[in-house]
Design an enzyme around this catalytic site. Structure first.
Site, PDB file in Angstrom:
ATOM      1  N   GLU A   1      35.297  38.684  33.723  1.00  0.00           N
ATOM      2  CA  GLU A   1      36.366  39.659  33.474  1.00  0.00           C
ATOM      3  C   GLU A   1      37.677  38.906  33.620  1.00  0.00           C
ATOM      4  O   GLU A   1      38.041  38.491  34.715  1.00  0.00           O
ATOM      5  CB  GLU A   1      36.273  40.826  34.458  1.00  0.00           C
ATOM      6  CG  GLU A   1      36.979  42.078  33.979  1.00  0.00           C
ATOM      7  CD  GLU A   1      38.402  42.211  34.468  1.00  0.00           C
ATOM      8  OE1 GLU A   1      39.275  41.465  33.960  1.00  0.00           O
ATOM      9  OE2 GLU A   1      38.642  43.045  35.354  1.00  0.00           O
TER      10      GLU A   1
ATOM     11  N   LYS B   1      32.583  33.463  46.684  1.00  0.00           N
ATOM     12  CA  LYS B   1      33.828  32.769  46.979  1.00  0.00           C
ATOM     13  C   LYS B   1      34.993  33.726  46.727  1.00  0.00           C
ATOM     14  O   LYS B   1      35.366  33.983  45.590  1.00  0.00           O
ATOM     15  CB  LYS B   1      34.009  31.537  46.098  1.00  0.00           C
ATOM     16  CG  LYS B   1      35.203  30.664  46.560  1.00  0.00           C
ATOM     17  CD  LYS B   1      35.836  29.870  45.440  1.00  0.00           C
ATOM     18  CE  LYS B   1      36.962  30.609  44.776  1.00  0.00           C
ATOM     19  NZ  LYS B   1      38.157  30.821  45.646  1.00  0.00           N
TER      20      LYS B   1
ATOM     21  N   GLU C   1      49.828  38.024  30.063  1.00  0.00           N
ATOM     22  CA  GLU C   1      49.590  38.852  31.244  1.00  0.00           C
ATOM     23  C   GLU C   1      50.457  38.332  32.394  1.00  0.00           C
ATOM     24  O   GLU C   1      50.092  37.400  33.102  1.00  0.00           O
ATOM     25  CB  GLU C   1      48.115  38.823  31.628  1.00  0.00           C
ATOM     26  CG  GLU C   1      47.766  39.786  32.738  1.00  0.00           C
ATOM     27  CD  GLU C   1      46.300  39.727  33.142  1.00  0.00           C
ATOM     28  OE1 GLU C   1      45.754  40.772  33.523  1.00  0.00           O
ATOM     29  OE2 GLU C   1      45.709  38.626  33.098  1.00  0.00           O
TER      30      GLU C   1
ATOM     31  N   CYS D   1      44.517  44.124  36.689  1.00  0.00           N
ATOM     32  CA  CYS D   1      44.099  43.631  35.376  1.00  0.00           C
ATOM     33  C   CYS D   1      44.162  44.710  34.307  1.00  0.00           C
ATOM     34  O   CYS D   1      44.356  44.411  33.126  1.00  0.00           O
ATOM     35  CB  CYS D   1      42.701  43.042  35.452  1.00  0.00           C
ATOM     36  SG  CYS D   1      41.439  44.231  35.961  1.00  0.00           S
TER      37      CYS D   1
END
Length: 490
Positions: A251, A176, A386, A285
């Protein structure tokens, strides 16, 4: 361009079961560049059933590793053949520069080649047995049906990290991609079909996380979930996976420290600090968004960053002189703006940026100026969260111990960097930094044979390298008695 694209389930290209579609938007100018199928739980169940059938009754899991190796290598060759088209689609989809996308395609082909080479290298391990006339060995077998969920920032690169090892080890899968950047993943599934992967082995479902992703996480016929994305979604997947104790590889991002000592190569450290954050508008990331600079060079270092940022060229990713493209969506742009507003309220100082650009040519896109915050402390949200945008926060330190303490002051532990010409000092810092990857005098470098993943809340498991291959296998111990005898116990 306005193309209709379909899902790939059990070797067939199909529309969504209920007929829904989604427009894909170019973040540079909000033009509709494609219209794709929008699947839901019913499409996902069909893909899972196909993958289950292919694993339980098909030949792929027991196909000789050398044959799987050849098919995975063929995918790499096809990616190289079509790399210009893939790079164009990736830049249209994400807004990143086409030069960066071309580099991604080379890396992606390299990932498939690397795992193809590994496919036939693990023939098991003989271990000592306490019983005479016996054989004891350890083998690795495919996990089974794998659900793979990829993010929007590096759509095809992240897909390759999951597809290549899963196929090489004999698993079946349902992928996906992010619902807002699916185009290169659709294209690579065309190449997977062309390479000769059997029907049902690799399936593609397009749709939102709360439908497609949720079904993959909940469904008891899925044996593993590999997810790259945000920490909130990652925690939900962990909870859902408990229904059948799925294997997990997660992750979940990072807030990555980049520590610069006064004895570092100043100009290189400045250049790499910029590269470490502003590629793809900070939507990485592993971006080095927490710059931690020794106090005696702090002001000079910040001034050098600001002067370089003043010269940045924002624009269309297809223009040769563009250095930074737009953010991915209006929603994400608003999120980045909110973080900047919060940082200002918390007392951080905007050294440069902090707003949308006023260039009329950029008004239709989701652009945000590269931003540097100074006077930052670790209790600020702008330092801890983040933001996933073109934002650097700068903190000061005086001692080596303080630098390490600041670097570790985060719930995340994905990556970090240390800049110094004192190698002993660098090694001392690295030994204490709680991150999955730490670079010394470099930043944001990765390659297929080095594992990738994080400590703490940055995730579980590893991608890439031999460890990335092992995520897609189960370990089995096989004991064979060559001379069985009665025990006469009863």
């Amino acid at each position: 361009m306005n193309l209709k694209q379909q899902q790939y389930i059990n070797g067939n290209w199909v529309d969504a079961n209920v007929g829904n579609t989604r427009d894909i938007i170019n973040p540079f100018n909000q033009e509709v560049i494609a219209t794709v199928a929008e699947g839901d739980a019913s499409d996902t169940k069909a893909a899972i059933a196909a993958a289950r059938e292919a694993f339980d009754k098909g030949e792929w899991p027991t196909t000789p590793a050398t044959e799987r190796d050849a098919i995975v290598r063929r995918i790499a060759e096809l990616i190289e053949r079509d790399k210009e088209e893939l790079a164009r689609l990736e830049s249209l989809d994400t807004g990143k520069t086409v030069e960066e996308s071309r580099g991604d395609m080379e890396d992606i082909a390299g990932v498939f080649r690397y795992f193809a080479e590994l496919a036939d290298k693990d023939g098991g391990e003989l271990i000592d047995s306490p019983i005479p006339n016996s054989i004891s060995k350890v083998v690795r077998e495919p996990v089974g049906v794998c659900g793979q969920i990829t993010p929007w920032n590096y759509p095809l690169l992240q897909a390759s990290w999951k597809l290549a090892p899963a196929l090489a080890t004999g698993n079946t899968l349902i992928m996906k991609p992010s619902e807002i950047t699916p185009l290169t993943t659709i294209k690579v599934f065309e190449l997977i079909e062309e390479a000769g992967v059997p029907a049902g082995v690799a399936n593609l479902v397009l749709g939102a996380g709360n439908t497609v992703g949720a079904e993959l996480s909940d469904n008891t016929d899925v044996d593993l979930i590999s997810f790259t994305g945000g920490i909130v979604t990652g925690k939900k997947i962990m909870q859902a996976a408990s229904v059948n104790v799925k294997k997990l590889a997660l992750e979940l991002g990072g807030k990555n420290p980049n520590v610069v000592f006064a004895d570092a190569d100043f100009e290189v450290a400045v250049d790499q600090a910029l590269n470490g954050v502003f590629f793809h508008a900070g939507q990485i990331c592993s971006a080095g968004t927490r710059l931690i600079v020794e106090e005696r060079i702090h002001d000079e270092f910040v001034n050098a960053l600001v002067e370089r940022v003043k010269k940045f060229k924002l624009g269309n990713g297809f223009d040769e002189d563009t250095q930074m493209g737009p953010l991915i969506s209006a929603e994400h742009l608003a999120k980045v703006e909110k973080y900047v507003e919060t940082g200002i309220k918390e007392g951080a100082t905007v050294a440069i940026g902090g707003s949308r650009p006023d260039d009329p040519e950029l008004q239709d896109g989701f652009f945000y100026l590269p931003t540097i915050f100074t006077n930052c402390t670790t209790d600020m949200r702008i330092v801890q969260d983040e933001a996933f945008g073109p934002i650097i926060t700068v903190e000061k330190f005086r001692t080596e111990e303080e630098a390490v303490k600041l670097a570790n002051d985060s719930i995340y532990g994905l990556a970090g960097g240390v800049w110094t010409n004192d190698i002993a000092k660098a090694e001392r810092c690295v030994a204490k930094m709680r991150m999955g990857t730490v670079w010394i005098n470099d930043f944001n470098l990765y390659f297929p044979h080095a594992p990738w993943g994080g400590f703490k809340q940055s995730g579980i498991g590893r991608e890439l390298g031999k460890l990335g291959m092992e995520e897609y296998t189960e370990t089995k111990h096989i004991f064979q008695n060559l001379k069985p005898e009665s025990m006469n116990w009863f």
